[in-house]
Motif scaffolding. Structure first.
Motif, PDB file in Angstrom:
ATOM      1  N   PHE A  19      -1.935 -18.378  -8.736  1.00 18.48           N
ATOM      2  CA  PHE A  19      -1.297 -19.264  -7.744  1.00 18.48           C
ATOM      3  C   PHE A  19      -0.375 -18.529  -6.768  1.00 18.48           C
ATOM      4  CE2 PHE A  19       2.222 -22.115  -6.454  1.00 18.48           C
ATOM      5  CZ  PHE A  19       1.499 -23.067  -5.782  1.00 18.48           C
ATOM      6  N   ARG A  20       0.473 -17.674  -7.300  1.00 15.57           N
ATOM      7  CA  ARG A  20       1.468 -17.028  -6.448  1.00 15.57           C
ATOM      8  C   ARG A  20       0.998 -15.700  -5.858  1.00 15.57           C
ATOM      9  NH1 ARG A  20       6.522 -18.892  -6.286  1.00 15.57           N
ATOM     10  NH2 ARG A  20       7.068 -16.895  -5.410  1.00 15.57           N
TER      11      ARG A  20
ATOM     12  N   VAL B  78       1.617 -23.202 -25.230  1.00 19.29           N
ATOM     13  CA  VAL B  78       1.011 -22.831 -23.953  1.00 19.29           C
ATOM     14  C   VAL B  78       1.821 -23.428 -22.819  1.00 19.29           C
ATOM     15  CG1 VAL B  78      -1.014 -23.095 -22.468  1.00 19.29           C
ATOM     16  CG2 VAL B  78      -1.304 -22.690 -24.911  1.00 19.29           C
ATOM     17  N   THR B  79       2.322 -22.572 -21.946  1.00 13.76           N
ATOM     18  CA  THR B  79       3.026 -23.048 -20.765  1.00 13.76           C
ATOM     19  C   THR B  79       2.426 -22.350 -19.555  1.00 13.76           C
ATOM     20  OG1 THR B  79       4.703 -21.385 -21.176  1.00 13.76           O
ATOM     21  CG2 THR B  79       5.193 -23.609 -21.936  1.00 13.76           C
ATOM     22  N   SER B  80       2.790 -22.825 -18.383  1.00  8.20           N
ATOM     23  CA  SER B  80       2.221 -22.261 -17.167  1.00  8.20           C
ATOM     24  C   SER B  80       2.652 -20.812 -16.962  1.00  8.20           C
ATOM     25  CB  SER B  80       2.671 -23.104 -15.981  1.00  8.20           C
ATOM     26  OG  SER B  80       2.432 -22.402 -14.800  1.00  8.20           O
TER      27      SER B  80
ATOM     28  N   GLU C 200      -0.694 -13.288  -3.424  1.00  5.37           N
ATOM     29  CA  GLU C 200      -0.999 -13.451  -2.006  1.00  5.37           C
ATOM     30  C   GLU C 200      -2.265 -12.722  -1.566  1.00  5.37           C
ATOM     31  OE1 GLU C 200       0.631 -15.434  -0.117  1.00  5.37           O
ATOM     32  OE2 GLU C 200       2.405 -15.835  -1.330  1.00  5.37           O
TER      33      GLU C 200
ATOM     34  N   THR D 167       2.649 -19.241 -14.196  1.00  5.76           N
ATOM     35  CA  THR D 167       2.846 -19.020 -12.769  1.00  5.76           C
ATOM     36  C   THR D 167       3.892 -17.947 -12.503  1.00  5.76           C
ATOM     37  OG1 THR D 167       2.208 -21.241 -12.209  1.00  5.76           O
ATOM     38  CG2 THR D 167       3.531 -20.081 -10.605  1.00  5.76           C
ATOM     39  N   PHE D 168       4.992 -17.998 -13.223  1.00  6.25           N
ATOM     40  CA  PHE D 168       6.083 -17.067 -12.958  1.00  6.25           C
ATOM     41  C   PHE D 168       5.790 -15.681 -13.515  1.00  6.25           C
ATOM     42  CE2 PHE D 168      10.299 -16.524 -11.402  1.00  6.25           C
ATOM     43  CZ  PHE D 168      10.844 -15.503 -12.169  1.00  6.25           C
ATOM     44  N   THR D 169       5.233 -15.652 -14.711  1.00  3.28           N
ATOM     45  CA  THR D 169       5.024 -14.382 -15.404  1.00  3.28           C
ATOM     46  C   THR D 169       3.622 -13.818 -15.204  1.00  3.28           C
ATOM     47  OG1 THR D 169       4.633 -15.781 -17.308  1.00  3.28           O
ATOM     48  CG2 THR D 169       6.755 -14.727 -17.196  1.00  3.28           C
ATOM     49  N   LEU D 170       2.711 -14.636 -14.673  1.00  8.15           N
ATOM     50  CA  LEU D 170       1.331 -14.275 -14.336  1.00  8.15           C
ATOM     51  C   LEU D 170       0.383 -14.067 -15.508  1.00  8.15           C
ATOM     52  CD1 LEU D 170       1.700 -12.078 -11.162  1.00  8.15           C
ATOM     53  CD2 LEU D 170       1.335 -14.521 -11.356  1.00  8.15           C
ATOM     54  N   ILE D 171       0.863 -13.546 -16.622  1.00  9.78           N
ATOM     55  CA  ILE D 171      -0.018 -13.413 -17.791  1.00  9.78           C
ATOM     56  C   ILE D 171       0.712 -13.905 -19.033  1.00  9.78           C
ATOM     57  CG2 ILE D 171      -1.343 -11.849 -19.275  1.00  9.78           C
ATOM     58  CD1 ILE D 171      -1.434  -9.857 -16.993  1.00  9.78           C
TER      59      ILE D 171
ATOM     60  N   LEU E  14      -3.038 -28.325  -7.487  1.00  9.60           N
ATOM     61  CA  LEU E  14      -1.805 -28.430  -8.264  1.00  9.60           C
ATOM     62  C   LEU E  14      -1.802 -29.774  -8.986  1.00  9.60           C
ATOM     63  CD1 LEU E  14       1.198 -27.311  -6.067  1.00  9.60           C
ATOM     64  CD2 LEU E  14       1.153 -27.266  -8.545  1.00  9.60           C
TER      65      LEU E  14
ATOM     66  N   ASP F 241      -2.668 -16.620 -13.998  1.00 12.96           N
ATOM     67  CA  ASP F 241      -2.458 -17.589 -12.929  1.00 12.96           C
ATOM     68  C   ASP F 241      -2.400 -16.840 -11.596  1.00 12.96           C
ATOM     69  OD1 ASP F 241      -1.641 -19.600 -11.225  1.00 12.96           O
ATOM     70  OD2 ASP F 241      -0.247 -20.475 -12.671  1.00 12.96           O
TER      71      ASP F 241
END
Lengths: 327, 136
Positions: free
Chosen positions: B80-81, B56-58, B83, B60-64, B35, B78
């Motif tokens: 990251f989240r 361009v933003t992360s 599992e 992480t929340f939306t995944l694509i 991170l 991303d």
């Protein structure tokens, strides 16, 4: 006035709403939080598949609840972006199909326009204002001159505020969604115990990536009871930035009205501090009702009703756009 | 393999711009690193280097996130989240990997078995608060 039926499927919530003469007569949301909990996030394939399962059922429920026949609907609206392509496609295709079948107009609505107009829900007159949209996917401030006349003031250059809440919650081993978990623990915490960065103080843009990284470097150094204090200090760092930048924008654009919307605007500490800061600055604060803060179709129906009243309509050829720009 | 040292977010972005010149249609770029080690910053550079003006933003929340307007369509993922492998597979990765654009995957090392063997791996290592080592 008119009867508008709207669908919202931009991310993980499937929602259908009907607005009749400015009154919300149905608002159905099939929350997918439960389905996503086991994945620890929003998984697009799961989301789009669920939209397809929920949407037809919600449409029927909404029409029943509104006690109207589908022929009484004057226009069909859907979120056409920004969002996940596979999810947006489902709501927009249904709305277009209904519009074609019933010979009524179709309205493609920007998800962010839905959010930024939501504090005015039920009103016909949109006064110029500076609007802050804060959610898991977005953090953006906008100068709103009128319906459809928007100027982006600032936006996040990395993580959205709600995403920062989620990431920090994950670092702390808390559940998804992280926002309410952090807020709950922050109440018992000392917001001054840890000095976390307030990034880009002189810019109109937002940045929460450095704050997230700071929490990450802080955690291994801590011993004992620190959870509530980390939550409170982190939350305060986010709130300080949101309040300061929004008020700076209100001064710059010389508006007497500030509006906040989106999931993070439901955070009680943020609402209170924003209200205090606005009062001190002699500006009015309008907040979206909590039911309209998370993704919902009522705000899309409301934005569509305002556009419809202006005589706007979209072509059914209009494609969804995962990166749809607001201005 | 080449190793670069970056002393700021701007330098990391600049390395991404340089890297973009070597990218071809169908390439998969797998990013690994802690991170805050500069993965999203690097992607910013790649996207700008490919000529897309998209912000361009992360993801992480939306995944694509999808970026257009450049010389190739860009798909920014991303993990990251995510599992478990099953959830990652549900993203329909193969359609993107064997599609018409370039894929950039943050936290790719969480599911290395899902990354194609010809992927270009880039590792980000945090050396100090500002210094990062980037190995391609």
């Amino acid at each position: 006035m008119a009867t508008i039926l709207a669908l919202e499927t931009s991310c993980d919530e499937t929602a259908v709403a009907i607005l009749r003469d400015g009154e919300l007569v149905a608002s159905e949301v099939a929350s997918q939080v439960a389905a996503h909990e086991k994945y620890g996030g929003v998984v697009p394939e799961v989301a789009s598949r669920n939209h397809l399962v929920h949407a037809p059922r919600l449409l029927e429920h909404a029409l029943d609840r509104a006690k109207i026949d589908i022929d009484q609907v004057d226009a069909f609206a859907a979120t056409s972006g920004p969002g996940l392509a596979s999810s947006l496609m489902i709501g927009a295709s249904i709305a277009k199909g209904l519009a074609i079948a019933r010979g009524k107009p179709y309205l493609a609505i920007n998800h962010l326009e839905g959010h930024l107009l939501s504090p005015f829900f039920g009103e016909a007159n949109i006064r110029p204002n500076v609007s802050l949209i804060v959610s898991g996917g977005h953090t953006m401030s906008i100068f709103v001159r009128a319906v459809g006349d928007y100027e982006i003031v600032g936006r996040t250059v990395d993580d959205a505020a709600g995403e920062a809440f989620d990431k920090v919650a994950k670092l702390l081993g808390l559940n998804y969604p992280g926002g309410p978990e952090i807020e709950k623990r922050a109440r018992a915490g000392d917001a001054k115990r840890f000095d976390l960065p307030r990034s880009m103080p002189d810019s109109t843009n937002f940045s929460f990536s450095g704050l997230k990284t700071s929490v990450r470097y802080l955690l291994p150094k801590l011993r004992g009871n620190y959870l509530a204090d980390v939550c409170a200090s982190f939350q305060q760092a986010v709130i300080d930035v949101l309040v300061q930048k929004t008020l700076a924008a209100a001064r710059k654009y010389d508006v007497d009205l500030v509006t906040i919307s989106g999931g993070v605007s439901c955070n009680e500490a943020f609402r209170q501090q924003m209200a205090r800061a606005c009062a001190k600055d002699r500006r009015e604060l309008k907040t979206a009702p909590p039911s309209l803060c998370t993704d919902n179709a009522a705000m899309i129906a409301f934005a569509a009703a305002l556009q419809f009243a202006k005589g706007s309509a979209s072509s059914v050829q209009e494609e969804i756009d995962p990166n749809l720009a607001l201005a | 393999m080449a190793t670069f040292t970056s002393n700021s977010a701007a330098e990391t972005e600049s390395l991404g711009r340089d890297f973009a010149r070597k990218i071809d249609k169908g390439d998969v770029v797998a990013l690994r690193g802690d991170l805050g080690s500069g993965k999203t910053q690097f992607v910013k550079g790649v996207v700008a280097g490919l000529g897309s003006g998209n912000e361009v933003t992360s993801p992480t929340f939306t995944l694509i996130h999808e970026y257009s307007g450049g010389r190739l369509p860009i798909y920014h993922f991303d993990f990251f989240r995510i599992e478990d492998r099953q959830s990652a597979e549900r993203l329909g990765l193969d359609e993107y990997f064997f599609g018409d654009g370039v894929c950039l995957i943050e936290w790719a090392d969480k599911f290395p078995e899902l990354i194609p063997p010809n992927a270009k791996w880039i590792s980000f290592t945090t050396k100090s608060e500002t210094e990062r080592e980037i190995a391609t």
